[in-house]
Design an enzyme around this catalytic site. Sequence first.
Site, PDB file in Angstrom:
ATOM      1  N   LEU A 123       1.457   6.072 -31.837  1.00 42.53           N
ATOM      2  CA  LEU A 123       1.876   7.421 -32.359  1.00 42.53           C
ATOM      3  C   LEU A 123       2.949   7.532 -33.146  1.00 42.53           C
ATOM      4  O   LEU A 123       3.498   8.505 -33.282  1.00 42.53           O
ATOM      5  CB  LEU A 123       1.798   8.278 -31.064  1.00 42.53           C
ATOM      6  CG  LEU A 123       0.631   8.638 -30.275  1.00 42.53           C
ATOM      7  CD1 LEU A 123       0.750   9.707 -29.190  1.00 42.53           C
ATOM      8  CD2 LEU A 123      -0.753   9.102 -31.121  1.00 42.53           C
TER       9      LEU A 123
ATOM     10  N   TYR B  25      12.798  -2.567 -20.314  1.00 42.02           N
ATOM     11  CA  TYR B  25      12.771  -0.996 -20.257  1.00 42.02           C
ATOM     12  C   TYR B  25      13.432  -0.713 -18.797  1.00 42.02           C
ATOM     13  O   TYR B  25      13.272  -0.938 -17.849  1.00 42.02           O
ATOM     14  CB  TYR B  25      11.221  -0.728 -19.887  1.00 42.02           C
ATOM     15  CG  TYR B  25      10.449  -0.930 -21.112  1.00 42.02           C
ATOM     16  CD1 TYR B  25      10.672  -1.644 -22.302  1.00 42.02           C
ATOM     17  CD2 TYR B  25       9.002  -0.979 -21.223  1.00 42.02           C
ATOM     18  CE1 TYR B  25       9.763  -2.029 -23.381  1.00 42.02           C
ATOM     19  CE2 TYR B  25       8.055  -1.308 -22.109  1.00 42.02           C
ATOM     20  CZ  TYR B  25       8.514  -1.787 -23.301  1.00 42.02           C
ATOM     21  OH  TYR B  25       7.736  -2.260 -24.144  1.00 42.02           O
TER      22      TYR B  25
ATOM     23  N   THR C  77       2.004  12.994 -33.516  1.00 46.76           N
ATOM     24  CA  THR C  77       1.504  13.893 -33.017  1.00 46.76           C
ATOM     25  C   THR C  77       1.589  15.190 -33.540  1.00 46.76           C
ATOM     26  O   THR C  77       0.788  16.178 -33.219  1.00 46.76           O
ATOM     27  CB  THR C  77       2.279  14.310 -31.551  1.00 46.76           C
ATOM     28  OG1 THR C  77       3.573  14.752 -32.151  1.00 46.76           O
ATOM     29  CG2 THR C  77       2.214  13.052 -30.823  1.00 46.76           C
ATOM     30  N   GLY C  78       1.901  15.256 -34.980  1.00 48.13           N
ATOM     31  CA  GLY C  78       2.113  16.352 -35.854  1.00 48.13           C
ATOM     32  C   GLY C  78       3.084  17.395 -35.536  1.00 48.13           C
ATOM     33  O   GLY C  78       3.134  18.365 -36.257  1.00 48.13           O
TER      34      GLY C  78
END
Length: 315
Positions: free
Chosen positions: A214, A53, A220-221
């Site tokens: 997620l 990362y 998260t929508g």
Amino acid sequence: MTLRRLGSTDLKIAPLVLGGNVFGWTADRAASFAVLDAFVAGGGTMIDTADVYSAWVNGHEGGESESMIGEWLKASGKRDDVLIATKVGMLPGDGGEKLAPARIAAAAEASLKRLGTDRIDLYYAHQDDDAVPQDAVLEAFGKLIDAGKVRVLGASNFHAARLKSAVDAAKESGLPRYHVLQPEYNLVSRHKFEGELQDYCVTENIGVLPYYGLAAGFLTGKYRTKDDLGQSVRGGRMSELLDGKGEAMLAAMDAVVSESGATHPQVALAWLIAQPGITAPIASATSVKQIEDLLPAMTLELTEHQLAALTDAGV
């Protein structure tokens, strides 16, 4: 909130792990420190990162997340308040690549230096490496454990057969074994874990800490139409989900959100926390507001009806 034992190890963690992939990438120093502070203040106990990362970013070479976490550990003085998980196997460098024993040794030293610590609480093989005998890999990890530089071993992105053969190799040779698995697993991506792999982890008491809890933000929508895809750097990944079972899942989540008063991220993570074998999902945040939205998932208990409705929507 009750801490959960991580597999058969002596580590106990909160039921949510903070993903560190964004640190030094989409979260700068100030944002990273604020998120880390808020996570620990809210009861969080484990931070997950990797040496690779964020090597995918132009101008980055990997290690940026570890370095940021190391700076925070030094500034905050909270090393003994958290558990640090990192990984080896995707970033080539000194000693070779993937899980070559010399690479494991060199990568661990580099991670320890960036993190500014004398120990890695949970060290993962970030991916399988069938070019190296599994007992040789475990022997290399064992040397780190014997030196006190690593406490517990984990495997990430392993298929069931390879995880089983690695555990069998450890038992046969008297070597340290993988006690933790980190697979991709969430409400809209279940095929990589459910079935043989999940069953094996439950049987062997392997603690499971799934990533993409997620679905890179889809759950998260906030991604409802193709017009929403430009909201973040990850938006391009959402088109396939919208074209698949994503809309049905969002509808099921909407109903649970309405019934429970929880948010979409909380519902997605609470579903994961309730699944067999899962110790804690991993989720990342780039702001204190986001982390404050995630933390209540640790104590949210969905009803059996709500869990079943979410499960059925992903079939």
